[in-house]
Scaffold this active site. Structure first.
Site, PDB file in Angstrom:
ATOM      1  N   HIS A 132     -27.528  47.864  -0.453  1.00  0.00           N
ATOM      2  CA  HIS A 132     -27.717  47.357  -1.655  1.00  0.00           C
ATOM      3  C   HIS A 132     -28.752  47.825  -2.708  1.00  0.00           C
ATOM      4  O   HIS A 132     -29.573  48.922  -1.740  1.00  0.00           O
ATOM      5  CB  HIS A 132     -28.707  46.016  -1.935  1.00  0.00           C
ATOM      6  CG  HIS A 132     -29.517  45.865  -0.812  1.00  0.00           C
ATOM      7  ND1 HIS A 132     -29.685  45.395   0.904  1.00  0.00           N
ATOM      8  CD2 HIS A 132     -31.159  45.531  -1.033  1.00  0.00           C
ATOM      9  CE1 HIS A 132     -30.459  46.184   1.627  1.00  0.00           C
ATOM     10  NE2 HIS A 132     -31.539  45.336   0.362  1.00  0.00           N
ATOM     11  N   HIS A 135     -32.512  53.522  -5.262  1.00  0.00           N
ATOM     12  CA  HIS A 135     -32.031  53.936  -3.970  1.00  0.00           C
ATOM     13  C   HIS A 135     -30.972  52.959  -3.235  1.00  0.00           C
ATOM     14  O   HIS A 135     -32.087  51.740  -3.469  1.00  0.00           O
ATOM     15  CB  HIS A 135     -32.723  55.127  -3.398  1.00  0.00           C
ATOM     16  CG  HIS A 135     -33.527  54.658  -2.756  1.00  0.00           C
ATOM     17  ND1 HIS A 135     -34.646  54.170  -3.349  1.00  0.00           N
ATOM     18  CD2 HIS A 135     -33.863  54.047  -1.373  1.00  0.00           C
ATOM     19  CE1 HIS A 135     -35.314  53.103  -2.052  1.00  0.00           C
ATOM     20  NE2 HIS A 135     -34.456  53.420  -1.061  1.00  0.00           N
TER      21      HIS A 135
END
Length: 175
Positions: A26, A113
């Site tokens: 995620h 990220h």
């Protein structure tokens, strides 16, 4: 799924890394730490308001990296290329919305990220030049989720507490 493709590309880096389960990959906007049940209503209200002010957007993962560096990697990640500004703006709104509730702002600049793996024990050296340059298909970001993480012997188990739509109109939750 773009995140799963990123994880598979990163696996070429070799051993010494515990790879994130596909279903657990995620993008983190803000890590809250331990949260008490009685705080959830306020947190959810703040997140609902923050997310409703942002429109859905397209994103793409491009390139692999390591924190703190490839020579001393503790975390292997896929960077956000397209959608980076939108993700960063959303993270800033989440930070601002949660600060009055006692959540401190992060001291480091936000870098969008997806964590793909973590070093097992000590940091490892990784040669990022040996991997194919990751360039995922576009994916739509239309919501953010408050997620509960429970550590188990088999790794983290995530449970969505609530999802918050991105709709670009604060106060309009009907879309």
């Amino acid at each position: 799924m773009a995140l799963a493709a990123a994880r598979e590309a990163a696996r070429e880096l070799g051993g010494g890394i515990r790879w994130t389960k596909q279903e657990n990959i995620h993008l983190t906007l803000k890590f809250l730490g331990e949260v008490f049940e009685e705080s959830l209503e306020g947190i959810c209200g703040a997140l609902r308001r923050a997310c409703s002010a942002h429109a859905p957007f397209d994103a793409r993962l491009k390139g692999l990296g390591a924190f703190p560096s490839p020579r001393r990697a503790r975390v292997i990640w896929a960077g956000v290329d397209r959608g980076s500004e939108e993700t960063t703006s959303l993270a800033a709104s989440v930070e601002a919305a949660l600060e009055p509730l006692g959540f401190r702002r992060e001291g480091r600049p936000y870098m969008p990220h997806a964590t793909l793996g973590r070093a097992r024990g000590r940091s490892v050296g990784v040669d990022l030049s040996k991997t194919d340059v990751l360039d995922s298909p576009l994916f739509r970001v239309a919501s953010a989720e408050l997620t509960k993480s429970t550590l188990t012997p088999g790794g983290s188990v995530y449970e969505i507490v609530e999802a918050f739509a991105l709709n670009g109109e604060e106060g309009d939750y009907s879309r």
